[in-house]
Design an enzyme around this catalytic site. Structure first.
Site, short mmCIF file in Angstrom:
data_model
loop_
_atom_site.label_atom_id
_atom_site.label_comp_id
_atom_site.label_asym_id
_atom_site.label_seq_id
_atom_site.Cartn_x
_atom_site.Cartn_y
_atom_site.Cartn_z
N LYS A 97 0.82 -1.21 0.00
CA LYS A 97 0.00 0.00 0.00
C LYS A 97 0.86 1.28 0.00
O LYS A 97 2.08 1.22 0.29
CB LYS A 97 -0.94 -0.03 1.21
N TYR A 155 -12.44 -1.56 -3.19
CA TYR A 155 -12.95 -1.68 -1.81
C TYR A 155 -14.47 -1.47 -1.75
O TYR A 155 -14.99 -1.04 -0.72
CB TYR A 155 -12.23 -0.68 -0.90
N ASN A 197 -1.91 0.36 6.77
CA ASN A 197 -1.36 -0.89 7.30
C ASN A 197 -0.51 -1.70 6.31
O ASN A 197 -0.43 -2.91 6.38
CB ASN A 197 -2.47 -1.74 7.92
N HIS A 213 -2.05 -5.39 1.68
CA HIS A 213 -3.34 -6.07 1.56
C HIS A 213 -3.08 -7.56 1.34
O HIS A 213 -2.12 -7.92 0.68
CB HIS A 213 -4.10 -5.52 0.35
N GLU A 228 -9.76 -10.38 -7.04
CA GLU A 228 -8.81 -9.27 -6.91
C GLU A 228 -7.67 -9.40 -7.92
O GLU A 228 -7.22 -8.40 -8.49
CB GLU A 228 -8.29 -9.22 -5.48
P1 GDP Z 1 -7.92 -6.60 6.00
O1 GDP Z 1 -8.61 -7.75 5.32
O2 GDP Z 1 -7.03 -7.03 7.12
O3 GDP Z 1 -7.20 -5.67 5.04
O4 GDP Z 1 -9.05 -5.71 6.72
P2 GDP Z 1 -10.52 -5.28 6.28
O5 GDP Z 1 -11.00 -6.05 5.08
O6 GDP Z 1 -11.37 -5.30 7.52
O7 GDP Z 1 -10.35 -3.74 5.88
C1 GDP Z 1 -9.81 -3.39 4.62
C2 GDP Z 1 -8.89 -2.22 4.81
O8 GDP Z 1 -9.64 -1.08 5.23
C3 GDP Z 1 -7.84 -2.38 5.91
O9 GDP Z 1 -6.72 -3.12 5.50
C4 GDP Z 1 -7.49 -0.96 6.23
O10 GDP Z 1 -6.59 -0.39 5.29
C5 GDP Z 1 -8.85 -0.26 6.08
N1 GDP Z 1 -9.53 -0.15 7.38
C6 GDP Z 1 -10.12 -1.12 8.13
N2 GDP Z 1 -10.62 -0.64 9.27
C7 GDP Z 1 -10.35 0.70 9.25
C8 GDP Z 1 -10.62 1.79 10.15
O11 GDP Z 1 -11.21 1.62 11.22
N3 GDP Z 1 -10.19 3.03 9.77
C9 GDP Z 1 -9.53 3.26 8.59
N4 GDP Z 1 -9.13 4.51 8.27
N5 GDP Z 1 -9.27 2.26 7.72
C10 GDP Z 1 -9.65 1.01 8.04
#
Ligand code: GDP
Length: 138
Positions: A10, A50, A113, A116, A127
């Site tokens: 990212k 997303y 973070n 992905h 994807e």
């Molecule tokens: P992943 O599968 O571990 O990537 O997590 P998710 O599918 O739950 O979320 C997708 C992405 O959205 C995450 O990797 C983060 O970059 C972002 N994200 C998730 N939760 C939050 C949040 O509470 N705040 C913000 N700003 N971004 C978030």
């Protein structure tokens, strides 16, 4: 069980110069790169990728972050790829990620973070198809 997953390095990580170290860690963990590109998402592309999170309060923040710099997209191969890659990257929130995981080492926050990783075989295929044509993978 599929043997492929999809990843993106990212913009936080590419902007901070962590791309090489993260790719090195991925390859040393036994993943083979089957497709790769260095690109920058448009706002529309980031929103589509997303789409599942469109109703979430952090959606616009996520999109703005994902277009804030280049990303590296890749299809990776390894036995048990999806689960093993999720283990390698660690929890979504780096504060909760295991020691030595990519997010623990390189991520700053739950939003920014570093990497992905697909959460299922089905999403890994979707994807990968989002970024790569048949000509761009093997
Ligand atoms: P992943 O599968 O571990 O990537 O997590 P998710 O599918 O739950 O979320 C997708 C992405 O959205 C995450 O990797 C983060 O970059 C972002 N994200 C998730 N939760 C939050 C949040 O509470 N705040 C913000 N700003 N971004 C978030």
């Amino acid at each position: 069980m599929s043997n492929r997953t999809f990843t993106m390095i990212k913009p936080d990580a590419t902007n901070k110069g962590y791309t090489g170290a993260i790719l090195d860690q991925i390859i040393k963990a036994g993943f083979t790169v089957k497709a790769m590109k260095w690109t920058k998402l448009t706002e529309e592309q980031a929103g589509l990728f997303y789409d599942i999170h469109r109703a979430r309060p952090f959606f616009q923040e996520l999109v703005d972050f994902m277009i804030s710099g280049p990303i590296v997209a890749a299809i990776l191969e390894k036995e048990n790829a999806v689960a093993d890659f999720r283990t390698l990257i660690g929890a979504t929130n780096p504060a909760q990620a295991e020691e030595g995981t990519i997010r623990k080492l390189y991520a700053a926050s739950i939003g920014e973070n570093a990497v992905h990783g697909s959460d299922s075989d089905e999403n890994a295929a979707i994807e990968g198809d989002f970024f790569f044509s048949k000509l761009e993978r093997f």
